[in-house]
Enzyme design. Structure first.
Site, PDB file in Angstrom:
ATOM      1  N   CYS A 129      -8.189   6.694  35.789  1.00  0.00           N
ATOM      2  CA  CYS A 129      -8.970   5.634  35.138  1.00  0.00           C
ATOM      3  C   CYS A 129      -8.049   4.627  34.455  1.00  0.00           C
ATOM      4  O   CYS A 129      -7.564   4.867  33.352  1.00  0.00           O
ATOM      5  CB  CYS A 129      -9.932   6.240  34.122  1.00  0.00           C
ATOM      6  N   CYS A 152      -9.335   3.198  31.126  1.00  0.00           N
ATOM      7  CA  CYS A 152      -9.196   4.131  29.988  1.00  0.00           C
ATOM      8  C   CYS A 152      -7.757   4.190  29.484  1.00  0.00           C
ATOM      9  O   CYS A 152      -7.515   4.223  28.283  1.00  0.00           O
ATOM     10  CB  CYS A 152      -9.577   5.552  30.386  1.00  0.00           C
ATOM     11  N   ASP A 153      -6.814   4.270  30.403  1.00  0.00           N
ATOM     12  CA  ASP A 153      -5.451   4.648  30.026  1.00  0.00           C
ATOM     13  C   ASP A 153      -4.402   3.544  30.174  1.00  0.00           C
ATOM     14  O   ASP A 153      -3.259   3.724  29.747  1.00  0.00           O
ATOM     15  CB  ASP A 153      -4.999   5.857  30.874  1.00  0.00           C
TER      16      ASP A 153
END
Ligand code: NDP
Length: 306
Positions: free
Chosen positions: A132, A135-136
């Site tokens: 992701c 997300c990261d």
């Protein structure tokens, strides 16, 4: 018989649990094989509203679970292996053979990011290997990263990562992308992005240090092996919605995602929330929002049954 059974404990399932519990529906939540869902495989979440300093995925899910428990939600460990959603009442069967009947069911089983399946990759998930980018990505400022895949997700991820990383290498197993032309054009024109065509990740380095330091890449046409220094590997080779126990009973799209209108599936009393019905946004906050919607729909449905 249960009023509401919620299957899944990611943000969608837990939010549905908070709402249905608070509505005095005494929901039963089935935890599944990955309690807390995909968020528990990320590190800090910086884009969930209300946490200016960020929060770990594990903690966010733990807090939401406690919130649901406070209003009386009950939790049960177990994997749903089959279901009869066309039956009245609806029923699900767990791997230990237990059968649970319910007036309404909220399916929040999520989608699993597909990974390459190599051992070194598996060991470094959450330590440099991610499924992701949204997300990261922000954790990879001014360092080189790689993205594997040739679809729209890989294009989007690579372009997104240019906001942070010093360089983004896209590794694709063929000599042509499957993504839409506009995304491909944008990607190929980006000065920070380089493409490795006809290439496959052979190994993620360095497991011994317990963080990603590079990749061993094989050219699938020539067999030549090369190394690429990166601090992050973003795997973007597709997601698979977790719908196996419900197969053949619910409408799905071409990629297998449940089709839901305002979380209502094609079967009365069966609702879907979160990534299992969302191939587009796949965010914790959108999943939580749809969990809320499914809970309100279930409450309304139960009210109409009386
Ligand atoms: P896709 O299935 O479209 O693409 C997956 C990519 O990963 C393909 O290029 C495929 O290669 C590659 N791949 C698959 N398995 C492997 C493997 N084992 N090793 C290496 N490479 C592999 O998935 P996406 O997640 O990209 O997209 C899913 C759907 O969502 C699509 O319909 C897409 O259009 C849509 N989407 C739309 C967006 C938008 O409109 N903004 C954004 C993101 C997704 P190959 O090409 O060789 O098969």
């Amino acid at each position: 018989m249960e009023n509401v059974v919620i299957i899944g404990t990611g943000p969608a399932g837990l939010t549905a649990a908070v709402y249905t519990a608070r509505a005095n529906l005494n929901p039963l939540v089935i935890e599944g094989f990955q309690p807390g869902g995909q968020l528990t495989t990320t590190t800090d979440i910086e884009n969930y509203p209300g946490f200016p300093q960020g929060i770990s995925g594990m903690e966010l899910m733990d807090l939401t679970r406690k919130q649901a428990e406070r209003f009386g939600a009950r939790f049960k460990n177990g994997e749903v292996v089959s279901s009869c959603l066309t039956c009245l009442p609806h029923s699900i069967t767990l791997s230990d053979g237990e059968k649970i009947e319910a007036k309404t069911i909220i399916i929040a089983t999520g989608a699993s990011a597909q990974y390459l399946g190599i051992e070194s990759e598996h060991k470094l998930i959450g330590r440099g290997v991610s499924g992701c980018a949204v997300c990261d990505g922000a954790f990879y400022r001014d360092v080189p990263v790689a993205v594997v895949g040739g679809g729209d997700t890989a294009m989007e991820d690579a372009l997104f990562l240019t906001h942070f990383a010093s360089k983004v290498t896209v590794i694709h197993r063929r000599d042509q992308f499957r993504a839409s032309k506009i995304m491909v054009d944008r990607l190929l024109a980006h000065p920070k992005i380089e493409v490795r065509w006809d290439s496959a990740v052979e190994e993620v380095l360095d497991v011994a240090k317990n963080e990603v330091t590079g990749l061993k890449i094989r050219n699938v046409k020539t067999g030549a092996i090369s190394e690429l220094k990166v601090n992050g590997l973003f795997v973007a080779i597709g997601h698979k919605p977790n719908t196996k126990p419900f197969a053949g009973q619910l409408d799905v799209d071409h990629a297998g995602y449940l089709i839901a209108r305002n979380t209502r599936t094609n079967l009365d009393g069966v609702f879907a929330a979160g990534d299992v019905q969302d191939a587009v946004y796949r965010q914790a906050v959108t999943a939580a929002g749809s969990g809320c919607m499914a809970a309100l729909e279930a409450e309304r449905f139960l009210g109409s049954m009386k």
